[in-house]
Design a protein around this motif. Sequence first.
Motif, PDB file in Angstrom:
ATOM      1  N   GLU A  64     -88.992  69.984 -69.909  1.00 55.09           N
ATOM      2  CA  GLU A  64     -88.435  70.087 -71.944  1.00 55.09           C
ATOM      3  C   GLU A  64     -87.419  70.185 -72.319  1.00 55.09           C
ATOM      4  OE1 GLU A  64     -90.431  67.875 -73.215  1.00 55.09           O
ATOM      5  OE2 GLU A  64     -92.543  69.032 -73.691  1.00 55.09           O
ATOM      6  N   SER A  71     -85.926  60.188 -72.009  1.00 59.64           N
ATOM      7  CA  SER A  71     -87.298  59.694 -72.754  1.00 59.64           C
ATOM      8  C   SER A  71     -87.905  60.079 -71.595  1.00 59.64           C
ATOM      9  CB  SER A  71     -87.545  58.856 -72.989  1.00 59.64           C
ATOM     10  OG  SER A  71     -88.784  57.876 -73.307  1.00 59.64           O
ATOM     11  N   SER A  73     -96.724  66.479 -76.020  1.00 54.82           N
ATOM     12  CA  SER A  73     -96.042  66.507 -76.244  1.00 54.82           C
ATOM     13  C   SER A  73     -95.115  64.755 -76.203  1.00 54.82           C
ATOM     14  CB  SER A  73     -94.880  67.317 -75.146  1.00 54.82           C
ATOM     15  OG  SER A  73     -94.816  68.987 -75.585  1.00 54.82           O
ATOM     16  N   HIS A  74     -95.948  64.012 -75.271  1.00 56.48           N
ATOM     17  CA  HIS A  74     -95.322  62.710 -74.531  1.00 56.48           C
ATOM     18  C   HIS A  74     -96.086  61.478 -75.143  1.00 56.48           C
ATOM     19  CE1 HIS A  74     -91.406  64.168 -73.782  1.00 56.48           C
ATOM     20  NE2 HIS A  74     -92.002  65.415 -73.540  1.00 56.48           N
TER      21      HIS A  74
END
Length: 257
Positions: A37, A46, A69-70
């Motif tokens: 991160e 990204s 988180s993604h």
Amino acid sequence: MITIEPISAFSDNYIWCLSDSQGQAWVVDPGEAAPVEQHLRARDLSLQGILITHHHFDHVGALPELVKSHSDLRIVGPASSAPEINEAVKDGDRVELLALEFEVLAVPGHTLDHIAFYTAQTDQPSLFCGDTLFAGGCGRLFEGTPEQMHHSLGRLKALPGETRVYCAHEYTQANLAFAHAVEPQNTQLAERIRQVEDLRSQNQPTVPSSLAEERATNPFLRADQAAVQVSAKEYANIHIDREEDIFAAIRRWKDNF
């Protein structure tokens, strides 16, 4: 243009990050989420997906957190390695990411599910090999046999010499100390040891290496060489001739080095 950078994790792991000019990124074998991160934020990247080589925790431990988180992550790896994997692959499969095509190579030995990812479409061919092939060494045999690992390393050894070897650990100094014990007269190895000592004195990574460099200095790729065979036979104190048995002897030697 693809950028490949190491992300340091734990005490000696490398999580590899591949990114393109549009800011899209993939990471390889994330054991820890926080360093990933941090790297993504620092580079304004990204995260699009993750490549997994095998099931050990220091290679998959970050998956639950990264999935949270993604969104819509592609997670590519062996089917049995982690429940988060949503694109299971096997030997001979092709994976497209960041406008690159990777070939999946089954390389059992360290674990039975271990795979590697190879592409010839970066500026130099690139191999992400997890814990199968290290700079100057190879992974311990936790699940597979010496014959399996020798065969797996033979597959990697056959790739082009200019291939960059992106392994998952900073083990190079210790590996080369062992390599020197096996081949004390190898002049290319002596020079590599000096280069690696210089890099580590500056806290710089010693990887990626090249496959040509590994062929010349890594004893686990050199079971066909007379000097390695002599050393292996002296260590084993038995008559052995097959390359698989030479490899097995030096692997046992390294385990107790």
